[in-house]
Design a protein around this motif. Structure first.
Motif, short mmCIF file in Angstrom:
data_model
loop_
_atom_site.label_atom_id
_atom_site.label_comp_id
_atom_site.label_asym_id
_atom_site.label_seq_id
_atom_site.Cartn_x
_atom_site.Cartn_y
_atom_site.Cartn_z
N GLY A 51 0.79 -1.22 0.00
CA GLY A 51 0.00 0.00 0.00
C GLY A 51 0.82 1.27 0.00
O GLY A 51 0.26 2.37 0.11
N GLU A 52 2.16 1.14 -0.11
CA GLU A 52 3.02 2.32 -0.15
C GLU A 52 3.10 2.86 -1.58
O GLU A 52 3.33 2.09 -2.52
N TRP A 53 2.93 4.16 -1.73
CA TRP A 53 2.96 4.76 -3.05
C TRP A 53 4.40 4.80 -3.58
O TRP A 53 5.34 5.09 -2.84
N GLU A 54 4.55 4.51 -4.87
CA GLU A 54 5.86 4.53 -5.51
C GLU A 54 5.70 4.97 -6.95
O GLU A 54 4.61 4.90 -7.53
N GLY A 55 6.79 5.46 -7.55
CA GLY A 55 6.77 5.84 -8.95
C GLY A 55 7.51 7.14 -9.21
O GLY A 55 7.96 7.84 -8.29
N PHE A 56 7.64 7.47 -10.47
CA PHE A 56 8.36 8.65 -10.94
C PHE A 56 7.77 9.93 -10.37
O PHE A 56 8.48 10.79 -9.84
N ASP A 57 6.45 10.09 -10.46
CA ASP A 57 5.79 11.28 -9.91
C ASP A 57 5.79 11.28 -8.39
O ASP A 57 5.93 12.32 -7.75
N VAL A 58 5.62 10.11 -7.81
CA VAL A 58 5.64 9.97 -6.35
C VAL A 58 6.99 10.42 -5.80
O VAL A 58 7.06 11.13 -4.79
N ASP A 59 8.07 10.04 -6.48
CA ASP A 59 9.40 10.41 -5.99
C ASP A 59 9.66 11.91 -6.08
O ASP A 59 10.42 12.46 -5.26
N TYR A 60 9.04 12.58 -7.05
CA TYR A 60 9.15 14.04 -7.06
C TYR A 60 8.53 14.61 -5.78
O TYR A 60 9.10 15.50 -5.13
N CYS A 61 7.36 14.11 -5.41
CA CYS A 61 6.71 14.60 -4.18
C CYS A 61 7.54 14.26 -2.96
O CYS A 61 7.64 15.06 -2.02
N ARG A 62 8.16 13.10 -2.95
CA ARG A 62 9.02 12.73 -1.82
C ARG A 62 10.24 13.64 -1.75
O ARG A 62 10.70 14.02 -0.66
N ALA A 63 10.76 14.02 -2.91
CA ALA A 63 11.89 14.96 -2.93
C ALA A 63 11.48 16.31 -2.37
O ALA A 63 12.23 16.94 -1.61
N LEU A 64 10.29 16.77 -2.72
CA LEU A 64 9.78 18.05 -2.21
C LEU A 64 9.60 17.98 -0.70
O LEU A 64 9.95 18.92 0.03
N ALA A 65 9.07 16.87 -0.20
CA ALA A 65 8.91 16.71 1.25
C ALA A 65 10.26 16.70 1.95
O ALA A 65 10.43 17.30 3.02
N ALA A 66 11.25 16.04 1.35
CA ALA A 66 12.59 15.99 1.93
C ALA A 66 13.22 17.38 1.96
O ALA A 66 13.91 17.75 2.92
N ALA A 67 12.97 18.18 0.92
CA ALA A 67 13.51 19.54 0.87
C ALA A 67 12.92 20.41 1.97
O ALA A 67 13.62 21.24 2.56
N ILE A 68 11.64 20.20 2.26
CA ILE A 68 10.96 21.04 3.26
C ILE A 68 11.23 20.55 4.69
O ILE A 68 11.57 21.34 5.57
N PHE A 69 11.06 19.24 4.89
CA PHE A 69 11.10 18.68 6.25
C PHE A 69 12.38 17.90 6.56
O PHE A 69 12.59 17.51 7.71
N GLY A 70 13.19 17.63 5.53
CA GLY A 70 14.32 16.73 5.73
C GLY A 70 13.89 15.29 5.83
O GLY A 70 14.66 14.41 6.23
N ASP A 71 12.65 15.00 5.41
CA ASP A 71 12.07 13.66 5.54
C ASP A 71 11.21 13.37 4.32
O ASP A 71 10.14 13.96 4.14
N SER A 72 11.66 12.46 3.47
CA SER A 72 10.93 12.15 2.23
C SER A 72 9.62 11.43 2.49
O SER A 72 8.79 11.30 1.58
N ASN A 73 9.41 10.97 3.72
CA ASN A 73 8.15 10.28 4.05
C ASN A 73 7.10 11.22 4.61
O ASN A 73 5.98 10.79 4.90
N ALA A 74 7.44 12.50 4.74
CA ALA A 74 6.48 13.47 5.28
C ALA A 74 5.55 13.97 4.18
O ALA A 74 5.43 15.16 3.91
N VAL A 75 4.85 13.03 3.56
CA VAL A 75 3.95 13.35 2.46
C VAL A 75 2.80 12.37 2.43
O VAL A 75 2.98 11.17 2.70
N GLU A 76 1.62 12.89 2.16
CA GLU A 76 0.43 12.07 1.97
C GLU A 76 0.01 12.17 0.51
O GLU A 76 0.09 13.25 -0.09
#
Length: 338
Positions: A51-76
């Motif tokens: 049930g974990e989201w993955e993919g090219f677009d998903v990783d962009y969102c994870r990168a954005l979360a990491a840039a903001i929070f320092g945590d790539s998992n801080a995204v829904e």
């Protein structure tokens, strides 16, 4: 709601010499990023067996979360259909839309959406069953064609058949899941969408050799993430996360070496500026000084994201082609970080 936006506007007037974003404030207060993605397009955005989201677009969102929070998992992640994606973004159901969406004039202006750049150059194509005996889209006169509603593909399809003096029977579908179901059940002779989407759909087939992606590319489909009009600073953050992923690949910064590269200034000023060892560029967008280090370390650069999700060694099997760096003859290019 009006009072909230009035307060944000007044605050923006008094913030000088530093970045300000009402959306970033909301994201920080919430403690996570909310990202709109496809309802399920393998390789780009889909949940895995756990049930974990993955993919090219998903990783962009994870990168954005990491840039903001320092945590790539801080995204829904919010799955959203092609029909509802723009209204959902406009209504504030998520902070950013990263969902294989084509940048067009009307979407950028009339819908009041701001595209942040192009993360994938695509084009519309056709897929057919091999036993149909068709080797070119010019042979599809009279064919039934599965097509997602609410997309640029509808007009492209009509234009292609009109220009070539052919007729077709449209079979409307809501999303890629229905497309796979209908096409594999032979409810239509052909399925048309972006060629990346065709590759994703074909990868789900029990026997890949039963299906053929025809050679014609009938449109330009520059895909990329987008946000609502009205918050330029938030758009800058999303845009420069994408640009930084591209610059990182160009400069040889990877998930494996970026932490070491950031430990001391290098002889490349652009690397130093990006990694926060030289200058105060992060202040301009309201991010931590080491924002790029976190996102590259946790998610990788543009090339790593591409190869991990949709590259030649994945079921999607896409070559870089025009989506290679400009230094390798492709179209992927970012403005300088200076």
């Amino acid at each position: 709601m009006k009072i909230r936006f009035l307060i944000a506007a007044i605050a923006a007037v008094f913030v000088t010499g530093s970045a300000y974003s009402a959306t970033l404030d909301d994201v920080m207060a919430r403690g996570n990023l909310e990202c709109g993605v496809s309802t399920g397009l393998v390789g780009f955005a889909s949940p895995d067996a756990e049930g974990e989201w993955e993919g090219f677009d998903v990783d962009y969102c994870r990168a954005l979360a990491a840039a903001i929070f320092g945590d790539s998992n801080a995204v829904e992640f919010t799955p959203v259909s092609t029909k509802n994606r723009f209204t959902a973004l406009a209504a504030g159901e998520f902070d950013i839309l990263a969902r294989n969406t084509t940048w067009t004039f009307s979407r950028d202006t009339d819908l009041k959406q701001t595209f942040l750049g192009i993360n994938f150059y695509d084009g519309q194509g056709f897929m057919v069953r091999a036993d149909l005996g068709v080797s070119s889209a010019s042979e599809l006169d009279g064919a039934s064609v599965c097509i997602q509603t609410g997309t640029t593909t509808e007009l492209n399809l009509a234009d292609f058949f009109r220009v070539n003096g052919m007729s077709y029977e449209p079979v409307p579908i809501e999303d890629n899941a229905e497309a796979k179901e209908q096409f594999f059940a032979q409810a239509c002779d052909a399925y048309t969408t972006d060629r990346s989407g065709l590759a994703s759909t074909r990868a789900a087939a029990e026997n890949l050799d039963d299906y053929v992606v025809l050679p014609e590319v009938v449109s330009k489909e520059p895909l990329g993430p987008l946000v609502r009009h009205g918050d330029d600073q938030w758009a800058d953050i999303g845009r420069w996360v994408l640009n930084a992923l591209i610059i990182a690949e160009e400069k040889g910064l990877t998930s494996a070496n970026v932490r070491e590269m950031a430990s001391a200034p290098t002889n490349d000023p652009e690397i130093n500026r990006l990694l926060g060892t030289e200058g105060t560029y992060a202040d301009m967008v309201g991010l931590p000084n080491d924002w790029a280090v976190h996102m590259i370390e946790q998610v990788g650069n543009y090339g790593e994201i591409f190869e991990r999700n949709i590259g030649v060694n994945t079921p999607i099997g896409l070559t870089r082609g025009v989506n290679d760096l400009w230094t390798n003859g492709g179209l992927i290019y970012a403005p300088p970080y200076r």
